[in-house]
Enzyme design. Structure first.
Site, PDB file in Angstrom:
ATOM      1  N   ASP A 186     -20.066  13.745  63.082  1.00 53.53           N
ATOM      2  CA  ASP A 186     -19.953  12.401  62.814  1.00 53.53           C
ATOM      3  C   ASP A 186     -21.120  10.919  62.037  1.00 53.53           C
ATOM      4  O   ASP A 186     -20.297  10.567  61.544  1.00 53.53           O
ATOM      5  CB  ASP A 186     -20.465  11.450  64.134  1.00 53.53           C
ATOM      6  CG  ASP A 186     -19.085  12.140  65.315  1.00 53.53           C
ATOM      7  OD1 ASP A 186     -17.883  12.974  64.830  1.00 53.53           O
ATOM      8  OD2 ASP A 186     -18.961  12.199  66.435  1.00 53.53           O
ATOM      9  N   SER A 197      13.999  31.607  64.603  1.00 55.58           N
ATOM     10  CA  SER A 197      13.099  31.648  66.038  1.00 55.58           C
ATOM     11  C   SER A 197      12.910  33.174  66.689  1.00 55.58           C
ATOM     12  O   SER A 197      13.479  33.941  66.236  1.00 55.58           O
ATOM     13  CB  SER A 197      13.671  31.305  67.225  1.00 55.58           C
ATOM     14  OG  SER A 197      14.131  29.868  66.847  1.00 55.58           O
ATOM     15  N   LEU A 198      11.983  33.803  67.317  1.00 59.00           N
ATOM     16  CA  LEU A 198      11.896  34.955  67.649  1.00 59.00           C
ATOM     17  C   LEU A 198      11.610  35.232  68.622  1.00 59.00           C
ATOM     18  O   LEU A 198      12.543  34.936  69.740  1.00 59.00           O
ATOM     19  CB  LEU A 198      10.189  35.267  67.426  1.00 59.00           C
ATOM     20  CG  LEU A 198       8.783  34.766  66.617  1.00 59.00           C
ATOM     21  CD1 LEU A 198       7.606  35.432  67.072  1.00 59.00           C
ATOM     22  CD2 LEU A 198       9.193  36.357  65.198  1.00 59.00           C
ATOM     23  N   GLU A 232      -0.592  39.064  67.327  1.00 60.26           N
ATOM     24  CA  GLU A 232      -1.532  37.305  67.812  1.00 60.26           C
ATOM     25  C   GLU A 232      -1.083  37.011  68.635  1.00 60.26           C
ATOM     26  O   GLU A 232      -0.303  37.092  69.718  1.00 60.26           O
ATOM     27  CB  GLU A 232      -0.746  37.128  66.589  1.00 60.26           C
ATOM     28  CG  GLU A 232      -1.669  37.777  65.300  1.00 60.26           C
ATOM     29  CD  GLU A 232      -0.384  36.426  63.975  1.00 60.26           C
ATOM     30  OE1 GLU A 232      -0.233  35.338  63.781  1.00 60.26           O
ATOM     31  OE2 GLU A 232       0.886  37.586  63.139  1.00 60.26           O
ATOM     32  N   LYS A 255       0.170  33.943  71.306  1.00 61.48           N
ATOM     33  CA  LYS A 255       1.053  32.941  71.215  1.00 61.48           C
ATOM     34  C   LYS A 255       0.799  32.201  71.470  1.00 61.48           C
ATOM     35  O   LYS A 255       0.544  31.487  72.756  1.00 61.48           O
ATOM     36  CB  LYS A 255       2.495  33.452  71.906  1.00 61.48           C
ATOM     37  CG  LYS A 255       4.186  33.025  71.028  1.00 61.48           C
ATOM     38  CD  LYS A 255       5.249  33.225  72.412  1.00 61.48           C
ATOM     39  CE  LYS A 255       6.211  32.561  71.690  1.00 61.48           C
ATOM     40  NZ  LYS A 255       6.415  31.566  72.597  1.00 61.48           N
ATOM     41  N   ARG A 299       8.965  21.330  62.760  1.00 62.63           N
ATOM     42  CA  ARG A 299       9.625  22.621  63.081  1.00 62.63           C
ATOM     43  C   ARG A 299      11.063  22.166  62.716  1.00 62.63           C
ATOM     44  O   ARG A 299      11.876  22.334  61.858  1.00 62.63           O
ATOM     45  CB  ARG A 299       9.725  23.749  63.666  1.00 62.63           C
ATOM     46  CG  ARG A 299      10.950  24.649  63.439  1.00 62.63           C
ATOM     47  CD  ARG A 299      10.698  25.600  65.156  1.00 62.63           C
ATOM     48  NE  ARG A 299      11.383  26.955  64.912  1.00 62.63           N
ATOM     49  CZ  ARG A 299      13.205  26.953  64.931  1.00 62.63           C
ATOM     50  NH1 ARG A 299      13.463  26.363  65.028  1.00 62.63           N
ATOM     51  NH2 ARG A 299      13.916  27.578  64.848  1.00 62.63           N
ATOM     52  N   GLU A 352       0.378  26.681  64.208  1.00 67.06           N
ATOM     53  CA  GLU A 352       1.013  25.718  65.439  1.00 67.06           C
ATOM     54  C   GLU A 352      -0.371  24.635  66.043  1.00 67.06           C
ATOM     55  O   GLU A 352      -0.923  25.046  65.514  1.00 67.06           O
ATOM     56  CB  GLU A 352       0.368  26.819  66.847  1.00 67.06           C
ATOM     57  CG  GLU A 352       1.241  26.361  67.819  1.00 67.06           C
ATOM     58  CD  GLU A 352       2.644  26.493  68.304  1.00 67.06           C
ATOM     59  OE1 GLU A 352       3.538  26.713  68.690  1.00 67.06           O
ATOM     60  OE2 GLU A 352       2.959  27.829  66.992  1.00 67.06           O
ATOM     61  N   LYS A 376       4.382  41.856  64.979  1.00 65.14           N
ATOM     62  CA  LYS A 376       4.447  41.732  64.309  1.00 65.14           C
ATOM     63  C   LYS A 376       3.969  43.745  63.450  1.00 65.14           C
ATOM     64  O   LYS A 376       3.155  44.037  63.226  1.00 65.14           O
ATOM     65  CB  LYS A 376       3.768  40.953  63.098  1.00 65.14           C
ATOM     66  CG  LYS A 376       4.158  40.084  63.788  1.00 65.14           C
ATOM     67  CD  LYS A 376       3.945  38.690  62.817  1.00 65.14           C
ATOM     68  CE  LYS A 376       3.837  36.980  63.168  1.00 65.14           C
ATOM     69  NZ  LYS A 376       2.781  36.537  62.282  1.00 65.14           N
ATOM     70  N   LYS A 389       6.420  37.866  75.643  1.00 60.83           N
ATOM     71  CA  LYS A 389       6.417  36.761  76.983  1.00 60.83           C
ATOM     72  C   LYS A 389       5.638  37.153  78.097  1.00 60.83           C
ATOM     73  O   LYS A 389       5.883  38.141  79.361  1.00 60.83           O
ATOM     74  CB  LYS A 389       7.558  36.203  77.265  1.00 60.83           C
ATOM     75  CG  LYS A 389       8.526  34.860  76.410  1.00 60.83           C
ATOM     76  CD  LYS A 389       6.956  34.253  75.935  1.00 60.83           C
ATOM     77  CE  LYS A 389       9.043  33.243  75.492  1.00 60.83           C
ATOM     78  NZ  LYS A 389       9.000  32.491  75.262  1.00 60.83           N
TER      79      LYS A 389
END
Length: 440
Positions: free
Chosen positions: A44, A89-90, A120, A122, A143, A177, A294, A318
């Site tokens: 800083d 989209s996935l 990875e 999410k 997006r 993200e 993936k 998920k």
């Protein structure tokens, strides 16, 4: 000898270049390598000096200077810009069986070739695409609808983990993200409450609201972070051939990459990894809602291809939902081991936090009336303390008029008392564990 703090323009130019170089180095170590050469206060202090010198010599300011992360306030709606690479989209998976089915489809397409998978985290944040030209950040897009996104460069430049200039003068499109840490989310909501403003429902909403601020100074105060994982259009002489190489390239360029990624050679290894991830999420300083799996090889990815909406070579696994909706099929009264009467909702079976729930306590008659739970209602349920299923709320907008209010049965007081005493006695016998004495 007394050192003079005053500088002429030539000296200031040299000092500014040194400050930029050091600040960028410290940011790289802190945000990419997770190393701290100096404290945050030192960073800083260096940034403050840089800003002071650039204020004194404004013609020495460059667009990639660390001081330019906060720009001017925008006064209108965000411009829409077309993505260089359309966003997909996935497809989602909610069970091991879903993942196995996906793997089997891939095996049929690639045949006997060895398949490696990249897993990875999410991140539960806001998808963001950044354009770099000759190594400089020139544009950042949300997006949007997948074809066009909103230009939010002014707020993305406030994110210190996103470099304004890459370590090589490359032209490329990268996606990742943007997120807010758990501790910053708590702080932001406390500030919202103190100002009499609505609190954000979750970190993702906070991140989205921050990115779309017209005033970048507000975004700067909220301490957004980012992870990148996808390479789009680029001018690389030798582009990566695997997803793992993309992540390694990003790291070498100064782009922040989540270190919690893993490469697996079998789907069984992937499934074993998934089993332990749900518990680990509590240890992280940011929210995740699953794992992205993936196919590592880009050659195999091309062979596997896309559906109209999603890549067939990737999957979003998920975590089990912590809340779910279901219907109340019936309401019954049960007598507890101490004789207490408790209304229980009989539910259409639904999975919550990894378990199939078909019953939920309504605690007592007052609670039943307060929540106004009726037979036929659509309700939100969760596991209280991750153990006991309970009804959180009725979705009254989904009522049709055919729902029935439940009334506690009019039990003969003597019969009810007798039943309560019987349950108490059964409980007493169980506690003593008397040989030869059972419930009957």
């Amino acid at each position: 000898m007394v050192y003079s703090l005053s500088m002429d323009k030539k000296e200031a130019k040299i000092r500014i270049e040194k400050l930029r170089e050091k600040i960028n180095e410290l940011n790289y170590k802190y945000f990419v390598l997770d190393e701290s050469e100096y404290s945050e206060e030192i960073r800083d202090s260096l940034k403050l000096e840089l800003k002071r010198l650039e204020t004194e010599y404004p013609d020495l300011i460059t667009t990639d200077s660390p001081s330019q992360r906060v720009g001017s306030v925008l006064s209108g709606k965000f411009a829409k810009v077309k993505h260089l690479t359309p966003k997909k989209s996935l497809s989602d998976a909610f069970s091991d069986e879903d993942v196995r089915d996906w793997h089997n489809r891939i095996v049929k397409q690639v045949g006997e070739e060895k398949i490696k998978y990249v897993c990875e985290l999410k991140i539960d944040g806001l998808n963001m695409t950044c354009h770099y030209e000759d190594g400089l950040l020139v544009r950042a897009l949300t997006r949007g609808d997948g074809v066009e996104g909103e230009d939010v460069t002014h707020t993305i430049k406030t994110i210190e983990s996103i470099p304004l200039s890459l370590k090589q003068p490359l032209t490329l499109e990268v996606s990742g993200e943007v997120y807010i840490s758990k501790k910053d989310f708590i702080r932001i909501n406390e500030e919202q409450e103190n100002k009499g403003l609505d609190k954000f429902a979750n970190p993702r909403n906070a991140a989205a609201g921050t990115v779309r601020q017209l005033d970048p100074a507000v975004a700067a105060q909220r301490n957004l972070s980012a992870f990148f994982y996808e390479l789009g259009k680029n001018n690389l002489d030798e582009p990566p051939t695997r997803q793992q190489e993309v992540l390694e390239l990003f790291k070498s360029l100064g782009l922040p990459v989540n270190p919690e990624y893993h490469i697996f050679g079998t789907i069984e290894d992937v499934l074993n990894y998934l089993d332990g991830c749900a518990e680990k999420r509590e240890e992280l300083d940011y929210e995740i809602d699953g794992i992205v799996i993936k196919v590592d090889s880009f050659k195999q990815q091309k062979q596997i291809g896309f559906t109209a909406k999603a890549p067939k070579f990737a999957l979003a696994y998920k975590f089990p939902a912590e809340q779910a909706t279901t219907k109340v099929l019936d309401i019954q009264v049960q007598v507890g081991r101490t004789g207490k009467l408790t209304p229980v909702a009989i539910l259409s079976p639904v999975k919550v936090a990894g378990s199939t729930i078909s019953r939920a306590t309504l605690h007592n008659e007052d609670e039943l009336n307060r929540k106004d739970v009726r037979i036929g209602d659509t309700v939100i349920i969760q596991k209280a303390g991750d153990i006991i299923p309970e009804i959180v709320k009725v979705i009254t907008d989904l009522r049709t008029g055919n729902e029935k209010k439940f009334k506690f049965p009019k039990i003969n007081p003597d019969k009810a008392k007798l039943e309560q005493e019987r349950e108490k006695f059964i409980h007493f016998v169980h506690c003593l564990d008397i040989d030869g004495v059972g419930e009957k």
